[in-house]
Scaffold this active site. Structure first.
Site, PDB file in Angstrom:
ATOM      1  N   GLU A  73       0.836  -1.214   0.000  1.00  0.00           N
ATOM      2  CA  GLU A  73       0.000   0.000   0.000  1.00  0.00           C
ATOM      3  C   GLU A  73       0.861   1.250   0.000  1.00  0.00           C
ATOM      4  O   GLU A  73       0.516   2.254  -0.619  1.00  0.00           O
ATOM      5  CB  GLU A  73      -0.938  -0.010   1.218  1.00  0.00           C
ATOM      6  N   HIS A 142     -10.526  -6.822   9.958  1.00  0.00           N
ATOM      7  CA  HIS A 142     -11.162  -6.698   8.644  1.00  0.00           C
ATOM      8  C   HIS A 142     -12.601  -6.203   8.746  1.00  0.00           C
ATOM      9  O   HIS A 142     -13.388  -6.391   7.826  1.00  0.00           O
ATOM     10  CB  HIS A 142     -11.181  -8.044   7.919  1.00  0.00           C
TER      11      HIS A 142
END
Lengths: 344, 83
Positions: A73, A142
């Site tokens: 990322e 998550h």
């Protein structure tokens, strides 16, 4: 690459779209109109985004405009920041908002601050899309919404659509904005086959382009007795709660914030000045977050109007994997009903 | 004239060993107008999503299989009253 990314049909009011298709509709229109717009992220190419955020784009656009990247990322969000500063309009996706930690420097020190740090020599017209939300047993790393984390850091605009109509209009506005915009889409609202959406997010979506200005809340339901301020998935839970409360004679106003930065203080204030009672519902953690901010804004500006206040948010705990425990911490319709009844 | 939307016509070739599926999403309300080729609904066969295009222009008279409803290969998904 001749097929269109989405099938907009006749575009009349008979057509309804899921939120994911409405998002893609707007992204594809922006990519068609401007070669500088491109989408970059993990599994956004052949897979179409694990929550369908890019489904169909590859039918129409080449692989250099719908780009899969390795799992770094820091590298690709940083590349997007650089591309934006050089004049492109990237849309970069962080697969889960939970993963922002690994590239936080790129997000809050570079994307958010480079306009300021360069004295306005460059600006960063990019969109950072990311999936939020839980209640499908994906556990503590998550399932977060993290609205507060992104909104707390200055320099970024933050939007949270709750319907297909808003998803399209906010995406058009986000891509066209000359500043970085974080676009947080709730997984359960996307209309994915394996994660059924509640009633509500699938709406008629016009074929033509339209932008919803950032910073305009939407009064989803007018009411005289209690104001419920919320966003994302919980807009639909609040609407359900309001229906139940109406049966008991309580008239609830429901406000969908749609945008956290800029924040539509006016719409919230006007409502609380009418009802006197404020309930803020949020899927993010309770402390140092959206609920506290909304209450503070009202308390600062209209203390005399505020008769009662209640917050309904996730308690400050990691989100459990266990189905019953996760349901327990995530605000349900009944929790909203109870909170409204407690202030009414 | 009423035209059946036959699930058999949309069954992917690589799902020959599968016999059941689910309607994930309808995009047109009953009574809504459609043009031939518009996406009517999305079906899911195991984990594969398939868009079902309207075989005729007209009005969606009936969603025979509701959203989240299961069906078997060859079942009628809906009926279109053609114009």
């Amino acid at each position: 690459m001749s097929e269109r990314a989405t099938d907009p049909g006749t575009g009349d009011a008979d057509r309804e779209l899921t939120m994911s298709r409405a998002m893609v509709d707007a992204v594809a229109a922006e990519m068609r109109a401007d070669d500088e717009v491109f989408y970059v992220g993990e599994d956004v190419q052949d897979y179409g985004g694990i929550f369908d955020s890019t489904e169909g784009l590859l039918d129409e656009f080449d692989r250099d405009r719908v780009m899969d990247v390795p799992i770094s990322e820091t590298a690709y969000v940083g590349a997007a920041v650089g591309a934006a500063q050089a004049g492109m309009r990237p849309i970069a996706e962080i697969m889960f908002a939970d993963f922002v930690g690994v590239c936080l420097d790129q997000v809050y020190n570079q994307m958010a601050k480079n306009t300021y740090m360069s004295g306005g020599a460059v600006n960063v017209p990019m969109v950072l899309t990311t999936a939020v939300g839980g209640e499908y047993n994906d556990a503590a790393q998550h399932s977060q919404t993290l609205y507060g984390l992104f909104s707390h850091l200055p320099g970024m605009k933050v939007v949270v659509p709750s319907t297909a109509y808003d998803a399209k209009g906010l995406m058009h506005a986000a891509v066209r904005d000359d500043d970085p915009v974080v676009y947080m889409f709730h997984k359960r609202l996307m209309g994915i086959g394996w994660m059924p959406a509640p009633e509500g997010p699938k709406t008629p979506v016009p074929d033509e382009e339209y932008a919803i200005p950032l910073g305009e809340a939407d009064v989803k339901r007018e009411g005289e007795d209690v104001t419920v301020v919320t966003l994302g998935l919980h807009v639909h839970r609040a609407m359900q709660a309001a229906e139940q409360l109406a049966d008991g004679g309580v008239d609830t106003e429901v406000i969908d914030l749609r945008s956290l930065v800029p924040f539509d203080t006016e719409t919230v204030l006007e409502s609380v000045e009418k009802t006197g009672k404020l309930v803020v519902v949020d899927e993010d953690y309770q402390s140092f977050g959206v609920t506290g901010e909304v209450v503070a804004r009202v308390a600062e500006r209209a203390p005399d109007s505020l008769e009662a206040v209640e917050r309904v948010a996730l308690p400050d705990v990691p989100i459990p994997f266990s189905r019953p425990l996760e349901k327990e911490v995530n605000p349900q319709v009944d929790d909203i009903v109870a909170a409204v009844e407690s202030v009414e | 004239m009423t035209v059946d939307v036959d699930s058999e016509a949309y069954w992917p070739a690589d799902a020959d060993d599968v016999d059941e599926a689910v309607v994930a999403n309808w995009f047109v309300r009953e009574g809504g107008r459609v043009d031939a080729g518009d996406t009517l609904c999305e079906i899911q066969i195991e984990k594969v999503s398939v868009d079902v295009d309207a075989p005729e222009s007209g009005t969606l008279a009936e969603r025979v299989v509701p959203e989240s409803g299961e069906f078997r290969r060859g079942d009628v998904l809906g009926r279109i009253e053609s114009a």
